[in-house]
Write a protein that holds these residues in place. Structure first.
Motif, PDB file in Angstrom:
ATOM      1  N   HIS A 196       0.835  -1.175  -0.039  1.00  0.00           N
ATOM      2  CA  HIS A 196       0.061  -0.103  -0.129  1.00  0.00           C
ATOM      3  C   HIS A 196       0.612   1.348   0.246  1.00  0.00           C
ATOM      4  CE1 HIS A 196      -3.676  -2.548   0.581  1.00  0.00           C
ATOM      5  NE2 HIS A 196      -2.887  -3.304   1.667  1.00  0.00           N
ATOM      6  N   ILE A 197       2.038   1.066  -0.056  1.00  0.00           N
ATOM      7  CA  ILE A 197       2.931   2.377   0.036  1.00  0.00           C
ATOM      8  C   ILE A 197       2.846   3.052  -1.505  1.00  0.00           C
ATOM      9  CG2 ILE A 197       5.477   3.125  -0.040  1.00  0.00           C
ATOM     10  CD1 ILE A 197       6.030   0.953   2.093  1.00  0.00           C
ATOM     11  N   ASN A 198       2.681   4.331  -1.423  1.00  0.00           N
ATOM     12  CA  ASN A 198       2.644   5.112  -2.689  1.00  0.00           C
ATOM     13  C   ASN A 198       3.665   6.112  -2.623  1.00  0.00           C
ATOM     14  OD1 ASN A 198       0.187   4.234  -3.598  1.00  0.00           O
ATOM     15  ND2 ASN A 198      -1.100   5.114  -1.794  1.00  0.00           N
ATOM     16  N   CYS A 199       4.598   6.247  -1.812  1.00  0.00           N
ATOM     17  CA  CYS A 199       5.714   7.426  -1.817  1.00  0.00           C
ATOM     18  C   CYS A 199       6.990   6.564  -1.751  1.00  0.00           C
ATOM     19  CB  CYS A 199       5.471   8.254  -0.703  1.00  0.00           C
ATOM     20  SG  CYS A 199       5.693   7.619   0.889  1.00  0.00           S
ATOM     21  N   PRO A 200       8.184   7.207  -2.072  1.00  0.00           N
ATOM     22  CA  PRO A 200       9.534   7.039  -2.046  1.00  0.00           C
ATOM     23  C   PRO A 200       9.822   6.733  -0.880  1.00  0.00           C
ATOM     24  CG  PRO A 200       9.401   8.791  -3.738  1.00  0.00           C
ATOM     25  CD  PRO A 200       7.881   8.601  -2.868  1.00  0.00           C
ATOM     26  N   VAL A 201      10.648   5.749  -0.310  1.00  0.00           N
ATOM     27  CA  VAL A 201      11.128   5.608   1.019  1.00  0.00           C
ATOM     28  C   VAL A 201      12.675   5.555   1.014  1.00  0.00           C
ATOM     29  CG1 VAL A 201      11.036   4.046   2.994  1.00  0.00           C
ATOM     30  CG2 VAL A 201       8.931   4.330   1.536  1.00  0.00           C
ATOM     31  N   TYR A 202      13.137   6.226   2.121  1.00  0.00           N
ATOM     32  CA  TYR A 202      14.577   5.993   2.248  1.00  0.00           C
ATOM     33  C   TYR A 202      15.014   5.498   3.431  1.00  0.00           C
ATOM     34  CZ  TYR A 202      19.297   7.955   0.322  1.00  0.00           C
ATOM     35  OH  TYR A 202      20.339   7.949  -0.324  1.00  0.00           O
ATOM     36  N   GLY A 203      15.996   4.370   3.637  1.00  0.00           N
ATOM     37  CA  GLY A 203      16.351   4.005   4.835  1.00  0.00           C
ATOM     38  C   GLY A 203      17.918   4.065   5.104  1.00  0.00           C
ATOM     39  N   PHE A 204      18.288   4.172   6.473  1.00  0.00           N
ATOM     40  CA  PHE A 204      19.592   4.405   6.807  1.00  0.00           C
ATOM     41  C   PHE A 204      19.903   3.357   8.091  1.00  0.00           C
ATOM     42  CE2 PHE A 204      18.226   8.279   4.898  1.00  0.00           C
ATOM     43  CZ  PHE A 204      19.121   8.531   4.181  1.00  0.00           C
ATOM     44  N   TYR A 205      20.958   2.657   7.907  1.00  0.00           N
ATOM     45  CA  TYR A 205      21.022   1.464   8.586  1.00  0.00           C
ATOM     46  C   TYR A 205      22.658   1.481   9.031  1.00  0.00           C
ATOM     47  CZ  TYR A 205      16.732   0.311   6.483  1.00  0.00           C
ATOM     48  OH  TYR A 205      15.421   0.390   6.168  1.00  0.00           O
ATOM     49  N   GLY A 206      23.161   0.625  10.166  1.00  0.00           N
ATOM     50  CA  GLY A 206      24.419   0.592  10.591  1.00  0.00           C
ATOM     51  C   GLY A 206      24.652  -0.955  10.249  1.00  0.00           C
ATOM     52  N   GLU A 207      25.875  -1.233   9.816  1.00  0.00           N
ATOM     53  CA  GLU A 207      26.361  -2.631   9.475  1.00  0.00           C
ATOM     54  C   GLU A 207      26.114  -3.522  10.662  1.00  0.00           C
ATOM     55  OE1 GLU A 207      30.298  -4.559   7.304  1.00  0.00           O
ATOM     56  OE2 GLU A 207      30.550  -2.931   8.584  1.00  0.00           O
ATOM     57  N   HIS A 208      26.607  -3.062  11.710  1.00  0.00           N
ATOM     58  CA  HIS A 208      26.665  -4.065  12.938  1.00  0.00           C
ATOM     59  C   HIS A 208      25.588  -4.249  13.734  1.00  0.00           C
ATOM     60  CE1 HIS A 208      31.260  -2.836  13.428  1.00  0.00           C
ATOM     61  NE2 HIS A 208      30.868  -3.735  12.467  1.00  0.00           N
ATOM     62  N   SER A 213      19.677  -4.479  10.045  1.00  0.00           N
ATOM     63  CA  SER A 213      20.506  -4.328   8.828  1.00  0.00           C
ATOM     64  C   SER A 213      20.375  -5.802   7.983  1.00  0.00           C
ATOM     65  CB  SER A 213      21.746  -3.924   8.976  1.00  0.00           C
ATOM     66  OG  SER A 213      22.576  -4.882   9.925  1.00  0.00           O
ATOM     67  N   ASP A 214      20.606  -7.030   8.560  1.00  0.00           N
ATOM     68  CA  ASP A 214      20.539  -8.046   7.758  1.00  0.00           C
ATOM     69  C   ASP A 214      19.300  -8.379   6.940  1.00  0.00           C
ATOM     70  OD1 ASP A 214      23.059  -8.535   8.901  1.00  0.00           O
ATOM     71  OD2 ASP A 214      22.490 -10.610   9.937  1.00  0.00           O
ATOM     72  N   ASN A 215      18.159  -7.579   7.355  1.00  0.00           N
ATOM     73  CA  ASN A 215      16.699  -7.831   6.556  1.00  0.00           C
ATOM     74  C   ASN A 215      16.596  -6.728   5.683  1.00  0.00           C
ATOM     75  OD1 ASN A 215      16.176 -10.184   8.373  1.00  0.00           O
ATOM     76  ND2 ASN A 215      15.528  -8.688  10.048  1.00  0.00           N
ATOM     77  N   VAL A 216      17.598  -5.794   5.473  1.00  0.00           N
ATOM     78  CA  VAL A 216      17.427  -4.995   4.737  1.00  0.00           C
ATOM     79  C   VAL A 216      17.424  -5.126   3.104  1.00  0.00           C
ATOM     80  CG1 VAL A 216      18.249  -2.677   3.753  1.00  0.00           C
ATOM     81  CG2 VAL A 216      17.982  -3.053   6.197  1.00  0.00           C
ATOM     82  N   PRO A 217      18.254  -6.025   2.820  1.00  0.00           N
ATOM     83  CA  PRO A 217      18.345  -6.624   1.179  1.00  0.00           C
ATOM     84  C   PRO A 217      16.796  -7.231   0.806  1.00  0.00           C
ATOM     85  CG  PRO A 217      20.277  -7.116   2.339  1.00  0.00           C
ATOM     86  CD  PRO A 217      19.462  -6.584   3.514  1.00  0.00           C
ATOM     87  N   ALA A 218      16.225  -8.012   1.568  1.00  0.00           N
ATOM     88  CA  ALA A 218      15.043  -8.807   1.252  1.00  0.00           C
ATOM     89  C   ALA A 218      13.925  -7.849   1.543  1.00  0.00           C
ATOM     90  CB  ALA A 218      14.685  -9.556   2.700  1.00  0.00           C
ATOM     91  N   PHE A 219      14.170  -6.564   2.103  1.00  0.00           N
ATOM     92  CA  PHE A 219      13.067  -5.532   2.152  1.00  0.00           C
ATOM     93  C   PHE A 219      13.250  -4.866   0.936  1.00  0.00           C
ATOM     94  CE2 PHE A 219      12.327  -1.021   3.896  1.00  0.00           C
ATOM     95  CZ  PHE A 219      10.618  -1.048   3.542  1.00  0.00           C
ATOM     96  N   THR A 238      29.448   0.627  11.819  1.00  0.00           N
ATOM     97  CA  THR A 238      28.701   1.365  12.377  1.00  0.00           C
ATOM     98  C   THR A 238      27.275   0.494  13.076  1.00  0.00           C
ATOM     99  OG1 THR A 238      28.919   3.135  10.776  1.00  0.00           O
ATOM    100  CG2 THR A 238      26.945   3.294  12.161  1.00  0.00           C
ATOM    101  N   GLY A 239      27.069   1.003  14.073  1.00  0.00           N
ATOM    102  CA  GLY A 239      25.878   0.259  14.908  1.00  0.00           C
ATOM    103  C   GLY A 239      24.425   0.721  15.043  1.00  0.00           C
TER     104      GLY A 239
END
Length: 274
Positions: A196-208, A213-219, A238-239
């Protein structure tokens, strides 16, 4: 130019409270940014972030998700939340999610303090679900678009941190008029929701910050498969909570880069081209 800041009541019955910031003497209608709290509430850090976006030229608004009719329940009062934060900050971060080690540390506190910290911790980390807050967030975006004199008729975007990051994503799923959503180290919505998302989304995460962060590629893959726009940045070495400059987790290089990218994103989503 100075900032104008104030707490305001809003909602159908004025039951909600939020921290509003804008540049003083600015009379033009401003696009709005909803700043969604970490689990600690609208504390000094969240208020500071809200003021930063006001200084960048937006009407910035942080809804207090823990307040109803201007008050907080006992377990979520500011001093109680700060007491839990201080307790957790005294422990290695690995202990936070280890019930046995955390309980051992709690047992070393005086009995009265131990009871207070336990009740507030359980309320904050065990009894809260995103569904409890989405109604207020939808009321917030509606208020900024339709009622707030400074932002009425303008676009609204959201940004959230940790718990608030997940809520920023959920707001994008539930508010079809949202112009953009930013997630800082927050969980992704379900695949059913993100349809149902209608807008652009931008995410920022830390490697550690592996839990998230391990779930971001699947997202990202789910967003692409569903034709949704999602950009993200995972900062190396980065944590979690790297943007919070009041915590030991703060990473100035990652925070600086992310802030610049967020400002560019909001400018693209909220400011029409001349």
């Amino acid at each position: 130019m100075a900032l104008e800041t104030k707490w305001v009541q809003y909602g159908e019955n004025q039951e909600y409270t939020g921290y509003l910031a804008k540049m003083d003497h600015v009379k033009d209608n401003l696009p709005a940014v909803i700043v969604i709290q970490e689990i600690w509430g609208v504390d000094a850090h969240i208020q500071d972030i809200t003021e930063r976006f006001a200084q960048a030229g937006y009407l910035a608004f942080a809804p207090d998700l823990y307040a109803k009719n201007g008050n907080r329940i006992e377990e979520l009062r500011v001093e109680r939340v700060e007491e839990v934060k201080a307790f957790l900050d005294s422990l290695p971060h690995t202990v936070w999610n280890n019930p046995e080690e955390r309980q051992q540390a709690l047992g070393e506190l005086a009995e009265e303090k131990q009871n207070r910290v336990t009740k507030t911790f359980e309320r904050m980390f065990g009894g809260m679900h995103s569904s409890n807050y989405i109604g207020q967030l939808l009321a917030t975006s509606s208020y900024l678009r339709e009622e707030c004199g400074v932002s009425k008729g303008q676009g609204v975007a959201s940004i959230g941190f940790c718990m608030g990051g997940a809520l920023s994503a959920l707001l994008a799923c539930r508010d079809p008029q949202l112009k953009g959503a930013v997630i800082f180290y927050g969980n992704a919505p379900s695949e059913e929701e993100l349809n149902h998302i209608n807008c652009p989304v931008y995410g920022f995460y830390g490697e550690h910050d592996k839990r998230i962060s391990d779930n971001v590629p699947a997202f990202a893959e789910q967003m692409e498969q569903n034709g949704k726009k999602f950009d993200y940045q995972i900062y190396k070495e980065t944590g979690h909570a790297f943007f919070n400059d009041t915590r030991a987790s703060y990473n100035v290089k990652a925070a600086r880069d992310a802030y610049q990218k967020v400002l560019t994103f909001f400018n693209q989503m909220l400011v029409p081209e001349n």
